[in-house]
Design an enzyme around this catalytic site. Structure first.
Site, PDB file in Angstrom:
ATOM      1  N   SER A  20     -12.331   1.673   1.298  1.00  0.00           N
ATOM      2  CA  SER A  20     -11.098   1.383   2.024  1.00  0.00           C
ATOM      3  C   SER A  20     -11.265   0.174   2.942  1.00  0.00           C
ATOM      4  O   SER A  20     -12.088   0.175   3.859  1.00  0.00           O
ATOM      5  CB  SER A  20     -10.688   2.604   2.848  1.00  0.00           C
ATOM      6  N   HIS A  25      -9.294   0.064  -1.998  1.00  0.00           N
ATOM      7  CA  HIS A  25      -8.219   0.865  -1.402  1.00  0.00           C
ATOM      8  C   HIS A  25      -7.625   0.108  -0.207  1.00  0.00           C
ATOM      9  O   HIS A  25      -8.336  -0.345   0.682  1.00  0.00           O
ATOM     10  CB  HIS A  25      -8.786   2.208  -0.942  1.00  0.00           C
ATOM     11  N   ASP A  39      -4.799   0.249   2.833  1.00  0.00           N
ATOM     12  CA  ASP A  39      -3.950   1.136   3.637  1.00  0.00           C
ATOM     13  C   ASP A  39      -2.892   0.333   4.384  1.00  0.00           C
ATOM     14  O   ASP A  39      -3.218  -0.462   5.263  1.00  0.00           O
ATOM     15  CB  ASP A  39      -4.811   1.869   4.676  1.00  0.00           C
ATOM     16  N   MET A  44       0.159   0.576   6.945  1.00  0.00           N
ATOM     17  CA  MET A  44       0.729   1.497   7.949  1.00  0.00           C
ATOM     18  C   MET A  44       1.781   0.766   8.774  1.00  0.00           C
ATOM     19  O   MET A  44       1.574  -0.388   9.156  1.00  0.00           O
ATOM     20  CB  MET A  44      -0.368   1.971   8.902  1.00  0.00           C
ATOM     21  N   HIS A  90      -2.121   2.235  -0.742  1.00  0.00           N
ATOM     22  CA  HIS A  90      -1.677   3.502  -0.154  1.00  0.00           C
ATOM     23  C   HIS A  90      -0.667   3.182   0.942  1.00  0.00           C
ATOM     24  O   HIS A  90      -1.027   2.663   2.005  1.00  0.00           O
ATOM     25  CB  HIS A  90      -2.924   4.217   0.405  1.00  0.00           C
ATOM     26  N   MET A  96       1.604   4.041   3.854  1.00  0.00           N
ATOM     27  CA  MET A  96       1.932   5.004   4.917  1.00  0.00           C
ATOM     28  C   MET A  96       3.077   4.400   5.725  1.00  0.00           C
ATOM     29  O   MET A  96       2.925   4.017   6.888  1.00  0.00           O
ATOM     30  CB  MET A  96       0.686   5.275   5.775  1.00  0.00           C
ATOM     31  N   MET A 146      -4.491  13.870   1.335  1.00  0.00           N
ATOM     32  CA  MET A 146      -5.051  13.397   2.616  1.00  0.00           C
ATOM     33  C   MET A 146      -5.977  14.489   3.141  1.00  0.00           C
ATOM     34  O   MET A 146      -5.557  15.636   3.307  1.00  0.00           O
ATOM     35  CB  MET A 146      -3.942  13.124   3.635  1.00  0.00           C
TER      36      MET A 146
HETATM   37  C1  DX5 Z   1      -6.396   6.943   6.777  1.00  0.00           C
HETATM   38  C2  DX5 Z   1      -6.484   6.058   5.570  1.00  0.00           C
HETATM   39  C3  DX5 Z   1      -7.812   6.035   4.918  1.00  0.00           C
HETATM   40  C4  DX5 Z   1      -8.946   5.557   5.774  1.00  0.00           C
HETATM   41  C5  DX5 Z   1     -10.112   6.434   5.409  1.00  0.00           C
HETATM   42  O1  DX5 Z   1      -5.087   7.178   7.105  1.00  0.00           O
HETATM   43  O2  DX5 Z   1      -5.554   6.427   4.594  1.00  0.00           O
HETATM   44  O3  DX5 Z   1      -7.805   5.325   3.688  1.00  0.00           O
HETATM   45  O4  DX5 Z   1      -9.303   4.210   5.569  1.00  0.00           O
HETATM   46  O5  DX5 Z   1     -11.124   6.180   6.302  1.00  0.00           O
HETATM   47  P1  DX5 Z   1     -12.440   7.046   6.400  1.00  0.00           P
HETATM   48  O6  DX5 Z   1     -13.062   7.047   5.027  1.00  0.00           O
HETATM   49  O7  DX5 Z   1     -13.234   6.282   7.396  1.00  0.00           O
HETATM   50  O8  DX5 Z   1     -12.046   8.412   6.863  1.00  0.00           O
HETATM   51 ZN    ZN Z   2      -5.741   5.517   2.485  1.00  0.00          ZN
END
Ligand code: DX5
Ligand code: ZN
Length: 221
Positions: free
Chosen positions: A8, A33, A35, A37, A66, A68, A137
């Site tokens: 990620s 990956h 993220d 947000m 992903h 969010m 999640m």
């Molecule tokens: C959290 C994200 C994850 C995050 C995971 O909301 O969706 O993808 O990067 O991070 P770790 O692996 O550090 O928990």
């Molecule tokens: Zn994620």
């Protein structure tokens, strides 16, 4: 079976992204990956299209995006343009999930649906045959480096069962708190795709850590 591993980007060094992307390119990672947000769906803001457009030009790995964000269905085309191969939106963020999933697939991307820790997998029963991936999640979304929620194993097993019952082609992805110790247990419970932020980028040898995650099935006892 070897897991698909998706480091990620959220935990990468944004002061020197080139170096981290280069490391991923030369590693055994399968996907990158990403993220996104918006500060509304989750209590944090990450990054958007300018960063994604820049990352896409450098990475050799498929982008696993992903979302969010609220109203993710309004941005599917733009994320295709930004290079997404897999586009995952949250069950909790979309009113018309069936249309949104079909829209993603008609744009040539794989469609994933993500569930927050409190959302039961049974809510996916009708739509499962259509999905390419379900992202469970395993922390509350918004931040990297949180502690894995232990009750997730049960949820993974339930989802695996439902996937079988509905003859769905969906892969199971987990995201949040994945580490070297829980990875084999997750794969044993039925996980196909491991997302890892802190575990990869916080380690002394990220590339080796990616290898260990990929080969964690060898440690299933
Ligand atoms: C959290 C994200 C994850 C995050 C995971 O909301 O969706 O993808 O990067 O991070 P770790 O692996 O550090 O928990
Ligand atoms: Zn994620």
């Amino acid at each position: 079976m070897q897991a698909i591993v998706a480091p990620s980007l959220l935990s990468a060094n944004f002061g020197n992204l080139d170096a981290d992307i280069e490391m991923i390119n030369n590693s055994s990672a399968d996907w990158l990956h990403i993220d996104v947000m918006d500060g509304v769906f989750v209590p944090n803001i990450s990054f958007g299209f300018p960063v994604l457009d820049a990352v896409r030009k450098k990475t050799k790995k498929p982008l696993d995006v992903h979302l969010m964000i609220v109203n993710p269905e309004n941005y599917t085309e733009r994320f295709r343009e930004a290079g997404a191969s897999v586009l995952t939106l949250h069950y909790e963020a979309v009113d018309h999930l069936d249309s949104a999933v079909r829209q993603i697939q008609s744009l040539g991307m794989k469609a994933g649906v993500s569930l927050n820790p409190h959302t039961p997998v049974s809510l996916l029963e009708e739509i499962l045959p259509l999905l390419d991936m379900v992202l469970l999640m395993t922390v509350n979304p918004g931040f990297g480096g949180q502690t894995f929620i232990e009750s997730s194993y049960n949820k993974i097993r339930k989802l695996k069962e439902l996937i079988k019952e509905t003859a769905s082609p969906a892969l199971i992805q987990v995201d949040g708190g994945v580490d070297i110790n829980n990875a084999p247990l997750l794969v044993q419970a039925g996980v196909n795709v491991l997302v890892a932020g802190n575990t990869v980028f916080g380690s002394d040898n990220p590339s080796e850590t990616i290898n260990s995650l990929k080969n964690c099935h060898k440690r299933i006892t």
